[in-house]
Motif scaffolding. Structure first.
Motif, short mmCIF file in Angstrom:
data_model
loop_
_atom_site.label_atom_id
_atom_site.label_comp_id
_atom_site.label_asym_id
_atom_site.label_seq_id
_atom_site.Cartn_x
_atom_site.Cartn_y
_atom_site.Cartn_z
N GLY A 97 0.57 -1.64 -0.06
CA GLY A 97 0.12 0.65 -0.44
C GLY A 97 0.22 1.28 -0.58
N LEU A 98 2.06 1.38 0.41
CA LEU A 98 2.97 2.16 0.27
C LEU A 98 3.29 2.76 -1.23
N ALA A 99 3.54 4.17 -1.70
CA ALA A 99 3.76 4.27 -2.42
C ALA A 99 4.19 5.79 -2.99
N LEU A 100 5.43 6.86 -3.67
CA LEU A 100 5.78 7.92 -3.48
C LEU A 100 4.85 8.55 -4.81
N LYS A 101 4.35 9.66 -5.28
CA LYS A 101 3.74 10.24 -5.48
C LYS A 101 4.56 12.11 -6.06
N TRP A 102 5.03 11.98 -7.11
CA TRP A 102 5.55 13.05 -7.54
C TRP A 102 5.14 14.58 -7.54
N PRO A 103 5.83 15.40 -6.25
CA PRO A 103 7.38 15.22 -6.62
C PRO A 103 7.41 14.40 -4.91
N ASN A 104 7.23 14.41 -3.94
CA ASN A 104 7.78 14.28 -2.28
C ASN A 104 6.39 13.57 -1.96
N ASP A 105 5.79 13.40 -2.09
CA ASP A 105 4.68 12.40 -0.95
C ASP A 105 4.73 11.61 -0.52
N VAL A 106 4.35 10.54 0.25
CA VAL A 106 4.30 9.55 0.70
C VAL A 106 2.92 9.01 0.38
N LEU A 107 2.36 7.76 -0.18
CA LEU A 107 1.15 7.18 0.41
C LEU A 107 0.74 6.37 0.56
N LEU A 108 -0.52 6.10 1.07
CA LEU A 108 -0.55 4.84 2.36
C LEU A 108 -2.07 4.41 1.61
N ASN A 109 -2.12 3.07 0.89
CA ASN A 109 -3.39 2.73 0.04
C ASN A 109 -4.14 4.19 -0.39
N GLY A 110 -3.25 4.47 -1.32
CA GLY A 110 -3.89 5.32 -1.76
C GLY A 110 -4.00 7.29 -1.21
N ALA A 199 11.12 3.01 -8.85
CA ALA A 199 10.58 1.52 -8.66
C ALA A 199 9.04 1.45 -7.60
N ARG A 200 8.39 2.77 -6.54
CA ARG A 200 8.01 2.92 -6.08
C ARG A 200 7.02 3.71 -6.41
N ALA A 201 7.04 5.01 -7.33
CA ALA A 201 6.10 5.56 -7.84
C ALA A 201 4.50 4.91 -8.00
N ALA A 202 4.18 6.10 -7.98
CA ALA A 202 2.23 6.10 -7.52
C ALA A 202 1.75 6.24 -9.18
N LYS A 203 1.10 5.67 -9.58
CA LYS A 203 1.09 5.94 -10.58
C LYS A 203 1.48 5.49 -12.39
N LEU A 204 2.40 5.10 -12.25
CA LEU A 204 2.95 5.23 -12.75
C LEU A 204 2.81 4.64 -14.66
N GLY A 205 2.77 4.85 -15.91
CA GLY A 205 2.04 4.50 -16.89
C GLY A 205 0.88 4.22 -17.21
N GLU A 206 0.24 5.18 -16.23
CA GLU A 206 -1.21 5.72 -15.88
C GLU A 206 -1.55 7.27 -16.62
N GLU A 222 5.17 8.68 -17.74
CA GLU A 222 6.07 8.01 -17.94
C GLU A 222 7.16 7.86 -17.69
N THR A 223 7.32 8.91 -17.07
CA THR A 223 8.56 8.44 -15.59
C THR A 223 9.22 10.26 -15.73
N VAL A 224 10.37 10.22 -14.29
CA VAL A 224 11.04 11.19 -14.06
C VAL A 224 11.92 11.01 -14.67
#
Ligand SMILES: O=C(O)CCCC[C@@H]1SC[C@@H]2NC(=O)N[C@@H]21
Length: 248
Positions: A97-110, A199-206, A222-224
């Motif tokens: 459930g953990l993910a990183l949101k650009w530029p620098n938030d940490v998400l948990l379960n969204g 590798a920990r990014a939220a919504k990569l490819g979306e 696409e990427t950072v």
């Protein structure tokens, strides 16, 4: 867990903002210093927003005096985000459930678990100090009237995982993880940090939306890139975005 060698630590019962304290003490520091506040009276977030940190949450700032060009210094937001992610894994024992949101938030379960705000001072094109301010909803979320329309809903570590950790214990895990990634960054540069972040990014490819005060860009995440910019594939082609708020 041991406190990382070479890093100082100050614990304050109350302060206006640990970022303001960082600016006050930076000229006196001989090495990196963590500042932890049990209460902030004037906490701030990105883009001039107020940051509400109820008792029991983490409000901390790391002060550094890096001898690097400003664009290199700014990449530490990714270093800090990775450290935050790892600290959450350490204290909860899980990464689900953990993910990183650009530029620098940490998400948990969204939901938004933590935010990072970098501030720096300098002269003559150089940086005299960098302050990395970090807020983590360890046990409480801000009241709903603090939220901006469309922003990611806040969550707390305790509500999502059942794990209750106090700010000082969390800081121990965070400082240890930060030291690890800081060494990686100063030794090998941004490349391994970027790979780990992606590798920990939220919504990569979306499809996501990146908004500034004057524009909105919608495209596939696409990427950072190697400078930390957000890269979106849009109907008009590839767009590189240095700063924005991202919406899902
Ligand atoms: O907007 C964000 O997501 C960034 C929030 C950063 C909050 C932290 S709490 C510790 C430090 N002191 C502040 O005043 N802000 C940062």
């Amino acid at each position: 867990m041991s406190w990382p060698q070479g890093y100082g630590k100050r614990v304050l019962t109350e302060v206006d903002s640990t970022l303001d304290e960082a600016a006050r003490i930076a000229p006196t520091l001989a090495g990196p210093e963590w500042i932890l506040a049990l209460r902030q009276t004037k906490g701030r977030g990105r883009r001039g927003r107020a940051w509400n940190d109820p008792t029991g949450n983490l409000a901390a700032t790391l002060v550094l005096r890096p001898q690097e060009p400003p664009e290199q210094v700014a990449l530490r937001s990714f270093v800090a985000a990775l450290a935050l992610y790892d600290a959450c894994v350490t204290v909860t024992g899980r990464s689900e459930g953990l993910a990183l949101k650009w530029p620098n938030d940490v998400l948990l379960n969204g939901g938004k678990l933590a935010g990072i705000l970098l501030e720096s001072a300098g002269h003559g094109g150089g940086v005299t100090h960098l302050a990395i301010g970090i807020g983590v909803n360890l046990v409480q979320t801000p009241p709903s009237d603090w939220l901006e329309p469309g922003s990611v809903w806040p969550v707390s570590l305790m509500s999502e995982t059942g794990v209750q950790v106090d700010p000082e214990s969390f800081l121990d895990a965070l400082a240890d993880a930060y030291d690890h990634y800081e060494t990686q960054f100063t030794t090998y540069g941004f490349a391994p940090i970027r790979t780990a972040w992606l590798a920990r990014a939220a919504k990569l490819g979306e499809v996501i939306s990146a908004r500034t005060a004057t524009s909105e860009t919608v495209g596939t995440f696409e990427t950072v890139d190697g400078a930390g910019n957000l890269v979106l594939n849009t109907a008009k082609g590839r767009v590189t975005i240095p700063a924005a708020d991202v919406y899902f």
